[in-house]
Structures are given as structure tokens and as C-alpha cells.
Design a protein around this motif. Structure first.
Motif, PDB file in Angstrom:
ATOM      1  N   VAL A  78      14.665  48.334  65.936  1.00 55.69           N
ATOM      2  CA  VAL A  78      13.195  48.450  65.529  1.00 55.69           C
ATOM      3  C   VAL A  78      12.839  46.929  65.539  1.00 55.69           C
ATOM      4  O   VAL A  78      11.706  46.854  66.181  1.00 55.69           O
ATOM      5  N   GLY A  79      13.690  45.859  65.527  1.00 53.50           N
ATOM      6  CA  GLY A  79      13.223  44.640  65.792  1.00 53.50           C
ATOM      7  C   GLY A  79      13.163  44.472  67.351  1.00 53.50           C
ATOM      8  O   GLY A  79      12.046  43.426  67.769  1.00 53.50           O
ATOM      9  N   GLY A  80      13.735  44.956  68.052  1.00 46.43           N
ATOM     10  CA  GLY A  80      13.820  44.883  69.461  1.00 46.43           C
ATOM     11  C   GLY A  80      12.545  45.616  69.878  1.00 46.43           C
ATOM     12  O   GLY A  80      12.059  45.114  70.892  1.00 46.43           O
ATOM     13  N   THR A  81      12.278  46.545  69.497  1.00 45.17           N
ATOM     14  CA  THR A  81      10.946  47.316  69.874  1.00 45.17           C
ATOM     15  C   THR A  81       9.824  46.774  69.413  1.00 45.17           C
ATOM     16  O   THR A  81       8.941  46.485  70.383  1.00 45.17           O
ATOM     17  N   HIS A  82       9.944  45.941  68.320  1.00 43.65           N
ATOM     18  CA  HIS A  82       8.468  45.118  68.019  1.00 43.65           C
ATOM     19  C   HIS A  82       8.667  43.939  68.831  1.00 43.65           C
ATOM     20  O   HIS A  82       7.424  43.554  69.294  1.00 43.65           O
ATOM     21  N   TRP A  83       9.466  43.436  69.210  1.00 43.51           N
ATOM     22  CA  TRP A  83       9.650  42.390  70.245  1.00 43.51           C
ATOM     23  C   TRP A  83       9.035  42.635  71.383  1.00 43.51           C
ATOM     24  O   TRP A  83       8.302  42.163  72.198  1.00 43.51           O
ATOM     25  N   LEU A  84       9.484  43.764  72.064  1.00 40.19           N
ATOM     26  CA  LEU A  84       9.155  44.225  73.253  1.00 40.19           C
ATOM     27  C   LEU A  84       7.733  44.655  73.369  1.00 40.19           C
ATOM     28  O   LEU A  84       6.984  44.413  74.334  1.00 40.19           O
ATOM     29  N   THR A  85       7.135  45.385  72.224  1.00 40.32           N
ATOM     30  CA  THR A  85       5.652  45.616  72.194  1.00 40.32           C
ATOM     31  C   THR A  85       4.884  44.482  72.097  1.00 40.32           C
ATOM     32  O   THR A  85       3.934  44.376  72.677  1.00 40.32           O
ATOM     33  N   ASN A  86       5.556  43.506  71.363  1.00 38.82           N
ATOM     34  CA  ASN A  86       4.710  42.114  71.408  1.00 38.82           C
ATOM     35  C   ASN A  86       4.504  41.548  72.895  1.00 38.82           C
ATOM     36  O   ASN A  86       3.568  41.132  73.426  1.00 38.82           O
ATOM     37  N   LEU A  87       5.648  41.730  73.564  1.00 39.44           N
ATOM     38  CA  LEU A  87       5.678  41.169  74.905  1.00 39.44           C
ATOM     39  C   LEU A  87       4.841  42.105  75.780  1.00 39.44           C
ATOM     40  O   LEU A  87       3.930  41.478  76.680  1.00 39.44           O
ATOM     41  N   ILE A  88       4.753  43.652  75.638  1.00 39.14           N
ATOM     42  CA  ILE A  88       3.534  44.249  76.372  1.00 39.14           C
ATOM     43  C   ILE A  88       2.357  43.849  75.845  1.00 39.14           C
ATOM     44  O   ILE A  88       1.460  43.892  76.786  1.00 39.14           O
ATOM     45  N   GLN A  89       2.093  43.598  74.618  1.00 38.95           N
ATOM     46  CA  GLN A  89       0.805  43.329  74.323  1.00 38.95           C
ATOM     47  C   GLN A  89       0.149  41.944  75.018  1.00 38.95           C
ATOM     48  O   GLN A  89      -0.843  41.880  75.491  1.00 38.95           O
ATOM     49  N   ARG A  90       1.142  40.948  74.894  1.00 35.21           N
ATOM     50  CA  ARG A  90       0.961  39.690  75.572  1.00 35.21           C
ATOM     51  C   ARG A  90       0.733  39.830  77.085  1.00 35.21           C
ATOM     52  O   ARG A  90      -0.316  39.121  77.659  1.00 35.21           O
ATOM     53  N   ASP A  91       1.426  40.511  77.531  1.00 31.81           N
ATOM     54  CA  ASP A  91       1.420  41.262  79.078  1.00 31.81           C
ATOM     55  C   ASP A  91       0.166  41.826  79.399  1.00 31.81           C
ATOM     56  O   ASP A  91      -0.751  41.182  80.150  1.00 31.81           O
ATOM     57  N   ARG A  92      -0.405  42.595  78.513  1.00 32.24           N
ATOM     58  CA  ARG A  92      -1.459  43.069  78.899  1.00 32.24           C
ATOM     59  C   ARG A  92      -2.909  42.276  78.671  1.00 32.24           C
ATOM     60  O   ARG A  92      -3.758  42.245  79.112  1.00 32.24           O
ATOM     61  N   THR A  93      -2.548  41.437  77.500  1.00 32.34           N
ATOM     62  CA  THR A  93      -3.387  40.398  77.424  1.00 32.34           C
ATOM     63  C   THR A  93      -3.640  39.392  78.749  1.00 32.34           C
ATOM     64  O   THR A  93      -4.766  39.221  79.075  1.00 32.34           O
ATOM     65  N   MET A  94      -2.715  39.104  78.993  1.00 30.23           N
ATOM     66  CA  MET A  94      -2.407  38.295  80.333  1.00 30.23           C
ATOM     67  C   MET A  94      -3.019  39.027  81.521  1.00 30.23           C
ATOM     68  O   MET A  94      -3.614  38.441  82.309  1.00 30.23           O
ATOM     69  N   GLN A  95      -2.628  40.218  81.615  1.00 34.21           N
ATOM     70  CA  GLN A  95      -3.173  41.064  82.641  1.00 34.21           C
ATOM     71  C   GLN A  95      -4.850  41.076  82.731  1.00 34.21           C
ATOM     72  O   GLN A  95      -5.461  41.009  83.612  1.00 34.21           O
ATOM     73  N   ARG A  96      -5.374  41.229  81.239  1.00 33.40           N
ATOM     74  CA  ARG A  96      -6.755  41.420  81.431  1.00 33.40           C
ATOM     75  C   ARG A  96      -7.436  40.056  81.570  1.00 33.40           C
ATOM     76  O   ARG A  96      -8.632  39.818  82.194  1.00 33.40           O
ATOM     77  N   ARG A  97      -6.749  38.816  81.444  1.00 36.20           N
ATOM     78  CA  ARG A  97      -7.297  37.451  81.580  1.00 36.20           C
ATOM     79  C   ARG A  97      -7.141  37.373  83.287  1.00 36.20           C
ATOM     80  O   ARG A  97      -8.144  37.062  83.826  1.00 36.20           O
ATOM     81  N   PHE A  98      -5.973  37.684  83.721  1.00 33.39           N
ATOM     82  CA  PHE A  98      -6.003  37.785  85.275  1.00 33.39           C
ATOM     83  C   PHE A  98      -6.566  38.697  85.795  1.00 33.39           C
ATOM     84  O   PHE A  98      -7.433  38.295  86.997  1.00 33.39           O
ATOM     85  N   GLN A  99      -7.117  39.812  85.297  1.00 31.68           N
ATOM     86  CA  GLN A  99      -8.044  40.867  85.903  1.00 31.68           C
ATOM     87  C   GLN A  99      -9.420  40.261  85.903  1.00 31.68           C
ATOM     88  O   GLN A  99      -9.963  40.190  87.067  1.00 31.68           O
ATOM     89  N   GLY A 100      -9.802  39.357  84.946  1.00 36.11           N
ATOM     90  CA  GLY A 100     -11.077  38.686  85.036  1.00 36.11           C
ATOM     91  C   GLY A 100     -10.984  37.536  86.011  1.00 36.11           C
ATOM     92  O   GLY A 100     -12.005  37.348  86.794  1.00 36.11           O
ATOM     93  N   LEU A 101     -10.107  36.792  85.970  1.00 31.52           N
ATOM     94  CA  LEU A 101     -10.007  35.754  87.173  1.00 31.52           C
ATOM     95  C   LEU A 101     -10.013  36.379  88.369  1.00 31.52           C
ATOM     96  O   LEU A 101     -10.439  36.135  89.417  1.00 31.52           O
ATOM     97  N   PHE A 102      -9.105  37.530  88.505  1.00 31.36           N
ATOM     98  CA  PHE A 102      -8.968  38.093  89.872  1.00 31.36           C
ATOM     99  C   PHE A 102     -10.394  38.540  90.385  1.00 31.36           C
ATOM    100  O   PHE A 102     -10.796  38.770  91.376  1.00 31.36           O
ATOM    101  N   ASP A 103     -11.239  39.157  89.342  1.00 33.03           N
ATOM    102  CA  ASP A 103     -12.512  40.089  89.738  1.00 33.03           C
ATOM    103  C   ASP A 103     -13.549  38.979  90.018  1.00 33.03           C
ATOM    104  O   ASP A 103     -14.155  39.097  90.904  1.00 33.03           O
ATOM    105  N   LEU A 104     -13.584  37.821  89.455  1.00 34.47           N
ATOM    106  CA  LEU A 104     -14.384  36.905  89.245  1.00 34.47           C
ATOM    107  C   LEU A 104     -14.163  35.631  90.305  1.00 34.47           C
ATOM    108  O   LEU A 104     -15.102  34.646  90.180  1.00 34.47           O
ATOM    109  N   ALA A 105     -12.980  35.513  90.782  1.00 34.65           N
ATOM    110  CA  ALA A 105     -12.465  34.297  91.545  1.00 34.65           C
ATOM    111  C   ALA A 105     -13.537  34.224  92.818  1.00 34.65           C
ATOM    112  O   ALA A 105     -13.946  35.047  93.466  1.00 34.65           O
ATOM    113  N   PRO A 106     -13.841  32.800  93.075  1.00 31.34           N
ATOM    114  CA  PRO A 106     -14.959  33.064  94.084  1.00 31.34           C
ATOM    115  C   PRO A 106     -14.289  32.842  95.503  1.00 31.34           C
ATOM    116  O   PRO A 106     -15.088  32.449  96.624  1.00 31.34           O
TER     117      PRO A 106
END
Length: 662
Positions: A277-305
Motif C-alpha cells: 500500500v505504501g509502495g502504491t501510494h509512492w508510485l501514484t505520487n510519482l505518477i501525479q508528479r509525472d503528470r504535473t511535469m508532463q502538463r508543464r512540459f506540454q505547455g512549454l512544448f506547445d508554446l515554445a517559440p
């Protein structure tokens, strides 16, 4: 709206996954606990079953062993049916010593007891007709027809306690006529003690019963206190002629409702649940962080000049691109092969080996690859490329490409180049007149000058010549970039061109107290502009001399690599910082360290060399270790009719030499 809904649903899915894993682990823990409990109970039941079976066999064996001893008396009576009482007493006494669980032995001709041993306490049994007192009609018939023992019991004894009665039929020999029976009473307490039934009572609860169909309490005649309820007791049935006894048993507290070593097992289960359960919580936290980073990267990716494209490393197909990339290059850049077709500023396609594939084959990352590529409307667009190849475990590698449209920068450079070219042309004519006049003065064309005036004229002449070299370099680089420089391609031996260049630069090397050593100059021929090749080599030599300390040596030699020849210049100077590699062949590029700035120069020599070599179908490159000098080389294709041996044909003596361009 869809993306926003997905963003809202994602945390819900994460928590649903966490709760689902938690419930699943609880179910798994309960299932494992139940399975371990069932196994522990089954193992314990098997142990108790084996113990009860063993006790049952021991009890039955003890009974039959006692009866077997009495068979000796029956055999004696069958041979001597007129046995007297004294003879009977003597034989019975011997049997009693051999069978300690016996209470008494009675001899009953025609079912009526005539003699009994021991007589004390048993005289009342003499004259007892067994057919009317203790034997059923079926048992009587069995005794009349067979020679076997028939059991009855348990029976309550007059002297207290319980006993087991056994009747052994006697048939006269040899007539086989029924004579009577021997009646034997076994003391059950002694039998229980003989098989150590008390130990079973200490370890649990047990019952001896005369019936096996109605449970342990039906027909019970012996057993421990049953304060605890029976819970599926184990049992073993003893069947002998006339009786059927069943021994029931179970642990005193019943069968266990827990696994073996419950604290250890359940602690391990709890630890397993916590870890997963702790490992699942840790992995899901990583997934959430990764998704957050993906969204930030997506914004950078789409809006890059600038354009960003992701390609498959093996397939070369475009996997993803941002809007600027698609807007700049259109659908033409659907494959990495698109970047292998590189064009110069004049629209001429560069030779193979200068595109992206060749660059990635040599290194996993690159920066500053410049060229023109067909854009969305097929017009050539100047791009500055940066790339990175990533190897992904168990997956296809990917290549990131950053394409920066440098059209505006090129326009600024064009305007700057036009300005420099105009200024250079305007300066060239008066500078030529100034240099010519100073040269005439230095040669005393108007009369001998005073010593101080002659020295000043010499300094002015030298500096005007250096300024002339600078203006020539500026004009050369602008001609090269504009595609206006003419090239006279001819075939000639490499060795002769190299030696000629070394001869021209000897004075410059002597002034710097640097020796030039030539060796391994190949006889191969190349097709190039001899004057421009000499200009490119002269730039490398002058740099090597300039950055070598006094007393050092510069090595010049050639190497053959397939159908291409390398002309190498190696110095023993301070080397080149790796961070400077991406800029070293650009115009006006110089390292910023104070000692290099002190060497002078405009930073145009290597840029001119690069453009000259590209126009002649060659390349220029180098390798260097900081603090251990640098080795630059010019690469050209070998002429078709050229020999490929590498035997040296000339060797320049170590010398100090004269001027050269920077």
C-alpha cells in the motif's frame, strides 16, 4: 473542456486506485490468513488422527494379546476335556502372569461356569449359565459354530469399575464336538493404563463410546471431562467380534482458529500490506508528479517559440511535433531523412555526410547544426538545429530535435555583412595607397630617412599590412557566404601542396621560435583549388604556431581513411575547452581567456577554412584535450586516379619561419 474534465478525473482515478489496491491487499491478507489457518488446522487434525489411530491399534492389540494368551488354555481343554479343577488352577495361574490385564478366568462346560480363577471374590460366578446372563442368542450361535472369541462390554463389575468380557469356544479334538467356553474378564482401567490413555487426556479431551454414528457423547463409557464443546473430533473405530468401540479426540481448546505462529505470520501479512500500500501510494505520487511535469512540459512544448519534434530512433518517423515545428516545416519533416538534405545559403545541396544522420552516428547529442531546409512552402528556411538521442530500455530510442528558425538572424547578418563588405571595399583602396607609400619610404625611394623615422615607417607598414590581411579575410568570408568566390578545381599531389605551404610560413614560425616537423606525407592526389587549400592549411598552421609556446614543435602529417585523405596539424599548446567546440568554426569566435585574447586575431580564420573546405567537398575538424594541445585536420576526397599508399615522400627540417594569416 475535455482536458479540464480529464484533469479533474485524474486525482479521482488515483485515489480509486489507492483504495482499490488497499482493499485488494486486505482481501489477499484475509485469504492468506484463512488459508494458513485451514492448513494449520488440517495439519493438526492429521497429527491427532494419527495419534488416535495409533492408540486405537494399541488398545485393540493389547486386548487381543491377552486373549491370545488364554487360547493356550482352550487348546489344552480341547485335548483333555476332563480337566480337573487343580489342573485348571495351575494353568490359569500361569496365564495370569502372562496377561496382567486379566481380572478372572472361568471354565464353562456347556456355557455353565464350573471353575474360576482366582476364586477369591469370584465364587459367586460358579454355576452361572452364560446363555441366560450375558450372551445373546446370536453370540451363543457364533460360539457353537466357530472357534473364535466373542466379546461383550463394557460391563460393570461387582467389585467396581468396568471390564471387557471375552468368551472363547472350545471344541473337543479330534471329534470337533462343542465342549463349552472359557470366560475371560479384562480390567479396562489396566488396559487404559497399558496404552497410556491418560496422556491423551492431559493433551486434550477424548471419549470411548460404543457407537460411531451418533457422535462422541452417544454410548460414552470412558473419557475425559468434556467442558468444551466437540468441534469435528477425529475418531478411530475398533471392531472385534461382538463389539464396536470408537475413540474420539480433539485438543482441549478445540481446533485452532489461527495460523501456526500467528503473531509472526500476521505481522508479516501486515508488513506486506503496508509495504504494497505504501509502495502504491509512492508510485501514484510519482505518477501525479509525472503528470504535473508532463502538463508543464506540454505547455512549454506547445508554446515554445521554436520548433520541437520527437522522432523514433530506429524508424525515423515523426512521433510528435509542436505547432511552431509544423508551421515552419510543414509535412515535409515527417522523417529524420528530411534533415539529411542540407542546403547552403546559395541553395546548393551540401555533400552527403553533413546532415543529421551522420551527426547522430558520431555522437548522441549535438548543438548548432546550421543549414537551410525546405519549409512549409518548399522555400529554403535557415534553421539552427539542436538534437539529443535517448536510448530507452525495452523500447525504441527517440530523437529530440529543436529547430530554430534563424531567418531574422540571417537577415541581420546579411545586413551586417553588406555593411562590412562596403566598409572593407571603401577601406581597401586608400589602405593600398598607404601601404604602397609606406613601402616606398621604407626602401628610401625619396632618400634615406633618419633612423627613428625609418623605424616608425616600418611599424606603420607592418600594421597597414596586418590591416590589409584583416580586410582580405573579411572580404573572403563574405564572398564565401554569398557564394561569389570562384574555385579553380585541379588534381595535384597532397605532399607538394603541403610542403609549399610549409615553406611559405617558415619565417613566421622562426619569429615565434616554433619548429615545424613534416612526416608521412602521402603521394595521393586530390581534386581541389590549390590556392584555397593552401589558404585553409595556412590558417591552421598560423593558429598552431600562434598558440604554441617558444621552443615547441608543430607536427604536420597525412592519413588515409578509405577514399579520403586527412592533412593533420598538431600543436602542443594549451588545448581547447570542450565548451568552445560548438562555436569554434563560427565567425569572430575566440575563447575568452586572457591569454588567447593576448594572441590577437579576428576569429575569422577557422570560419574561412570551414567554408573553403565545404565548397571543395571536404571538411575541417579537430580533437583536443585541454592542457595537451590540439590536432586539426583538413579532409578531402582522394582523386579517382590517385594511388592509395601512404609512404612519405618529403620531410621538412625543423625550422623557425615567417608570416602567415591568423
Amino acid at each position: 473542456m475535455i482536458l479540464k474534465n480529464h484533469d479533474k478525473a485524474f486525482p479521482v482515478l488515483i485515489w480509486a486506485a489507492r483504495i482499490g489496491i488497499f482493499l485488494l491487499m486486505l482481501m489477499l491478507a484475509f485469504t492468506l490468513d484463512s488459508a494458513a489457518t485451514s492448513k494449520h488446522r488440517t495439519d493438526l487434525q492429521k497429527q491427532w488422527q494419527a495419534r488416535v489411530d495409533d492408540l486405537s491399534l494399541q488398545l485393540q492389540g493389547t486386548i487381543l494379546q491377552n486373549i491370545q494368551t488364554v487360547w493356550g488354555l482352550a487348546a489344552n481343554v480341547a485335548v483333555q476335556p476332563d480337566i480337573n479343577e487343580q489342573r485348571f488352577q495351575d494353568l490359569a495361574e500361569v496365564i495370569f502372569h502372562l496377561a496382567p490385564e486379566l481380572l478372572n478366568i472361568g471354565l464353562a462346560p456347556d456355557f455353565t461356569i464350573r471353575y474360576i480363577y482366582p476364586q477369591e471374590g469370584n465364587r459367586a460366578a460358579i454355576g452361572l449359565d452364560l446363555r441366560t446372563q450375558s450372551l445373546s442368542e446370536q453370540q451363543v450361535r457364533l460360539l457353537l459354530d466357530t472357534e473364535r472369541a466373542v466379546f461383550s462390554g463394557p460391563i460393570d463389575l461387582v467389585q467396581g469399575g468396568q471390564g471387557l468380557a471375552a468368551r472363547i469356544s472350545i471344541h473337543e479334538s479330534p471329534t470337533d464336538r462343542f465342549w463349552g467356553v472359557i470366560s475371560v474378564i479384562l480390567d479396562l482401567d489396566r488396559l487404559y493404563a497399558a496404552v497410556n490413555l491418560a496422556q491423551l487426556a492431559r493433551d486434550g479431551q477424548f471419549t470411548l463410546a460404543t457407537s460411531s454414528s451418533d457422535g462422541p457423547e452417544a454410548g460414552k463409557f470412558h473419557g475425559s471431562d468434556t467442558s468444551s464443546k466437540w468441534q469435528e473430533p477425529v475418531f478411530s473405530t475398533m471392531k472385534m467380534s461382538g463389539i464396536s468401540w470408537t475413540l474420539y479426540a480433539q485438543p482441549r481448546q478445540g481446533w485452532p482458529g489461527h495460523p501456526a505462529n500467528p503473531w509472526l505470520f500476521r505481522s508479516l501479512l501486515a508488513l506486506m500490506v503496508l509495504v504494497i500500500v505504501g509502495g502504491t501510494h509512492w508510485l501514484t505520487n510519482l505518477i501525479q508528479r509525472d503528470r504535473t511535469m508532463q502538463r508543464r512540459f506540454q505547455g512549454l512544448f506547445d508554446l515554445a517559440p521554436f520548433g520541437i519534434g520527437l522522432y523514433g530512433g530506429n524508424s525515423g518517423k515523426l512521433l510528435r511535433a509542436n505547432p511552431v515545428f509544423e508551421r515552419t516545416l510543414g509535412t515535409g519533416a515527417a522523417s529524420l531523412d528530411y534533415f539529411d538534405r542540407v542546403y547552403d545559403d546559395q541553395g546548393t545541396q551540401l555533400p552527403d555526410g553533413q546532415g543529421l544522420s551522420a551527426t547522430l552516428a558520431n555522437r548522441f547529442r549535438f548543438s548548432g547544426l546550421e543549414g537551410r531546409f525546405p519549409g512549409r512552402s518548399q522555400a529554403l528556411v535557415p534553421l539552427l538545429l539542436h538534437g539529443l538521442k535517448l536510448n530507452i530500455h525495452d523500447s525504441e530510442p527517440v530523437v529530440w530535435i529543436i529547430a530554430e528558425d534563424i531567418t531574422e538572424r540571417k537577415e541581420v547578418e546579411r545586413m551586417k555583412s553588406e555593411f562590412i563588405s562596403t566598409v572593407s571595399h571603401e577601406l581597401r583602396t586608400p589602405l593600398t595607397s598607404i601601404s604602397g607609400s609606406l613601402s616606398l619610404l621604407s626602401k628610401n625611394a625619396v632618400g634615406e630617412l633618419p633612423a627613428k623615422a625609418s623605424s616608425l615607417v616600418t611599424i606603420a607598414l607592418r600594421n597597414s599590412q596586418q590591416l590589409g590581411f584583416l580586410i582580405n579575410d573579411l572580404l573572403d568570408i563574405e564572398k564565401l557566404l554569398a557564394g561569389k568566390m570562384a574555385f579553380r578545381i585541379e588534381t595535384f599531389p597532397v605532399a607538394g601542396a603541403v610542403l609549399e605551404c610549409l615553406e611559405n610560413i617558415q619565417n613566421y614560425a622562426s619569429d615565434r621560435e616554433v619548429a615545424i616537423h613534416a612526416s608521412r606525407l602521402s603521394e595521393v592526389a586530390v581534386s581541389a583549388d590549390r590556392q584555397r587549400l593552401a589558404q585553409a592549411l595556412n590558417n591552421l598552421l598560423s593558429n598552431a604556431i600562434k598558440f604554441s609556446p617558444a621552443g615547441a614543435k608543430v607536427n604536420v602529417y597525412t592519413e588515409i581513411h578509405g577514399q579520403r585523405v586527412h592533412i593533420l596539424v598538431r600543436d602542443h599548446g594549451p588545448g581547447i575547452d570542450p565548451e568552445f567546440r560548438n562555436r569554434i568554426f563560427q565567425k569572430f569566435s575566440q575563447a575568452d581567456s586572457s591569454d588567447r585574447r593576448a594572441k590577437g586575431g579576428t576569429g575569422l580564420g577557422l570560419a574561412i577554412t570551414r567554408e573553403l573546405m565545404i565548397r571543395m567537398g571536404g571538411q575541417v575538424d579537430y580533437h583536443s584535450v585541454p592542457g595537451h594541445g590540439a590536432t586539426f585536420w583538413l579532409e578531402l576526397p582522394v582523386a579517382a586516379a590517385s594511388p592509395t599508399d601512404t609512404a612519405p615522400t618529403a620531410r621538412a627540417e625543423d625550422t623557425s619561419s615567417a608570416t602567415g594569416s591568423d
